[in-house]
Design a protein around this motif. Structure first.
Motif, PDB file in Angstrom:
ATOM      1  N   UNK A 129       0.860  -1.181   0.000  1.00  0.00           N
ATOM      2  CA  UNK A 129       0.000   0.000   0.000  1.00  0.00           C
ATOM      3  C   UNK A 129       0.889   1.221   0.000  1.00  0.00           C
ATOM      4  N   UNK A 130       0.795   2.042   1.026  1.00  0.00           N
ATOM      5  CA  UNK A 130       1.657   3.225   1.127  1.00  0.00           C
ATOM      6  C   UNK A 130       2.707   3.080   2.228  1.00  0.00           C
ATOM      7  N   UNK A 131       2.929   1.844   2.674  1.00  0.00           N
ATOM      8  CA  UNK A 131       3.818   1.594   3.815  1.00  0.00           C
ATOM      9  C   UNK A 131       4.951   0.634   3.439  1.00  0.00           C
ATOM     10  N   UNK A 132       6.162   0.948   3.874  1.00  0.00           N
ATOM     11  CA  UNK A 132       7.316   0.079   3.654  1.00  0.00           C
ATOM     12  C   UNK A 132       7.418  -0.923   4.798  1.00  0.00           C
ATOM     13  N   UNK A 133       7.586  -2.195   4.439  1.00  0.00           N
ATOM     14  CA  UNK A 133       7.640  -3.282   5.423  1.00  0.00           C
ATOM     15  C   UNK A 133       8.899  -4.114   5.200  1.00  0.00           C
ATOM     16  N   UNK A 134       9.472  -4.612   6.288  1.00  0.00           N
ATOM     17  CA  UNK A 134      10.682  -5.435   6.228  1.00  0.00           C
ATOM     18  C   UNK A 134      10.297  -6.883   5.935  1.00  0.00           C
ATOM     19  N   UNK A 135      10.891  -7.420   4.877  1.00  0.00           N
ATOM     20  CA  UNK A 135      10.628  -8.791   4.440  1.00  0.00           C
ATOM     21  C   UNK A 135      11.723  -9.755   4.904  1.00  0.00           C
ATOM     22  N   UNK A 136      12.991  -9.319   4.701  1.00  0.00           N
ATOM     23  CA  UNK A 136      14.121 -10.198   4.984  1.00  0.00           C
ATOM     24  C   UNK A 136      15.264  -9.410   5.616  1.00  0.00           C
TER      25      UNK A 136
END
Length: 151
Positions: A129-136
């Motif tokens: 969406x409009x948010x950055x998220x940590x995957x790895x």
């Protein structure tokens, strides 16, 4: 010609604003990650970690020549670690490093380097969406003096 110049200027301004917004979002996600572990704040971790988090790293024990791979840390394990920090007051020193360096940002993916009390982490993020998220997260520790303050 004047109209074309105005359109190009508007496009450039929009791109710059979008890039600054992305950089700010990536930095915020990485700071939530650091502060979540430093402060034992599970809400900050939940705000920035994907539930499918894949985190693992390498640790070099004092007096050893080689690094050993450390077990995978899941989303749930990250929250449990933070909870333990808070409950047992295992906070790092006030001057512990807390640095974020953005390596690259695409439209939906980004990479950053984080320097923390335990070492250095390379973080891959995705835009949800409009948010950055940590995957790895791939990390190495302990932090060497020559890595402190390097960008």
């Amino acid at each position: 010609m004047k109209r074309l110049l105005c359109i190009l200027t508007l496009c450039l301004f929009s791109y710059t604003a979008l890039s600054q917004s992305s950089a700010s979002g990536v930095t915020k996600a990485c700071m939530n990650y650091l502060e979540g572990f430093y402060e034992g704040d599970t809400l900050k971790l939940k705000a920035s970690l994907q539930p499918t988090l894949h985190k693992f790293g390498f640790w070099k024990d004092k007096g050893k020549d080689d690094y050993r791979q450390v077990n995978h840390m899941s989303f749930e394990a990250a929250l449990a670690f933070a909870k333990d920090v808070k409950e047992n007051k295992k906070f790092p020193a006030k001057d512990a490093p807390k640095e974020v360096t953005i390596l690259d940002i695409g439209d939906t993916i980004a990479a950053a380097r984080v320097t923390a009390w335990w070492g250095i982490d390379f973080i891959l993020l995705s835009k949800r969406g409009d948010k950055w998220m940590i995957e790895q997260v791939l990390w190495e520790g302990p932090l060497k003096k020559e890595h402190q303050g390097k960008k």
